[in-house]
Motif scaffolding. Sequence first.
Motif, mmCIF file in Angstrom:
data_model
loop_
_atom_site.group_PDB
_atom_site.id
_atom_site.type_symbol
_atom_site.label_atom_id
_atom_site.label_comp_id
_atom_site.label_asym_id
_atom_site.label_seq_id
_atom_site.Cartn_x
_atom_site.Cartn_y
_atom_site.Cartn_z
ATOM 1 N N TYR A 23 39.859 -38.752 47.407
ATOM 2 C CA TYR A 23 38.590 -39.466 47.473
ATOM 3 C C TYR A 23 38.760 -40.978 47.290
ATOM 4 N N THR B 188 35.748 -44.532 50.237
ATOM 5 C CA THR B 188 34.521 -45.329 50.182
ATOM 6 C C THR B 188 34.635 -46.604 50.999
ATOM 7 N N ILE C 167 32.874 -46.786 54.416
ATOM 8 C CA ILE C 167 31.420 -46.896 54.542
ATOM 9 C C ILE C 167 31.072 -48.302 55.046
ATOM 10 N N ARG D 200 30.994 -51.849 53.073
ATOM 11 C CA ARG D 200 31.636 -51.729 51.775
ATOM 12 C C ARG D 200 32.863 -52.644 51.672
ATOM 13 N N VAL E 34 31.725 -48.563 43.295
ATOM 14 C CA VAL E 34 32.369 -47.479 44.041
ATOM 15 C C VAL E 34 31.630 -46.170 43.766
ATOM 16 N N VAL F 150 28.369 -46.091 45.697
ATOM 17 C CA VAL F 150 28.606 -45.826 47.119
ATOM 18 C C VAL F 150 28.899 -44.353 47.338
ATOM 19 N N PHE F 151 29.703 -43.775 46.459
ATOM 20 C CA PHE F 151 30.036 -42.361 46.587
ATOM 21 C C PHE F 151 28.794 -41.494 46.408
ATOM 22 N N ASN G 190 26.643 -41.620 49.496
ATOM 23 C CA ASN G 190 27.253 -41.194 50.762
ATOM 24 C C ASN G 190 28.144 -39.969 50.598
ATOM 25 N N TYR G 191 27.811 -39.130 49.638
ATOM 26 C CA TYR G 191 28.696 -38.016 49.254
ATOM 27 C C TYR G 191 29.068 -37.144 50.439
ATOM 28 N N LEU H 114 31.759 -38.436 52.660
ATOM 29 C CA LEU H 114 33.056 -38.688 52.050
ATOM 30 C C LEU H 114 33.829 -37.427 51.717
#
Length: 215
Positions: free
Chosen positions: A159, A163, A166, A169, A203, A206-207, A210-211, A214
């Motif tokens: 993971y 990110t 995106i 980002r 971070v 963002v995660f 936008n899970y 990702l």
Amino acid sequence: MKGNGPSAAVYESLKKKIEVGSLSPSENLREVELANQYKVSRNTIKKALLMLERDTLVTIEQNKGAKVRSYSLDEVLDFLELRSVLEGFIIRLSCAVLSETDIENMKRILDTMRVLKDRQELVSYSQHNQKFHQVIYDACPNKTATNLLMNLKNQMKKYNTKTILIPKRSDQSFGEHEAIFEAVKNGDCQGAESLMITHIMNVRKVFQENYQLLL
């Protein structure tokens, strides 16, 4: 590598595949198929899977076999929250002992990150991002903290670089690293700690937002 021999070789191969995402979360790891693939005995595969289980990269259930460890959104968010605290603590300690050579190295890495960002070469950007952080880790006098952080990052390695893909980002990320560098260069250790915590928590945000993209 954990020891020598065929089990260690299989362990390293599977570990790398899990970390780069070649093996997906919850994917079954069937002993017979792996034994055929690696041309080793099932007992060798069992030992390799047990090593991966100890690293929390694989789960093994009786009568169900082994699967690649999967993480829920809440688990990833918990990890990033803990990482923010550790990264902040580490940079505060490192800031006081970074050499001129370290500072120059960070500047060179940052300059390269800028070029890669502008070219949208985001995988290479992410790799240099890791190098930037590694300078900080290497300088930290508290090796227990850095070892703990690296263990956590390795568990979530698949993971860690996603990110940056995106949209927008990369610009935000570069600005955060630039601010961290300026604080370190100026000897503002508390400021560097605060900026690093903000960076990792961004971070995390963002995660969280936008899970599904990702996974």
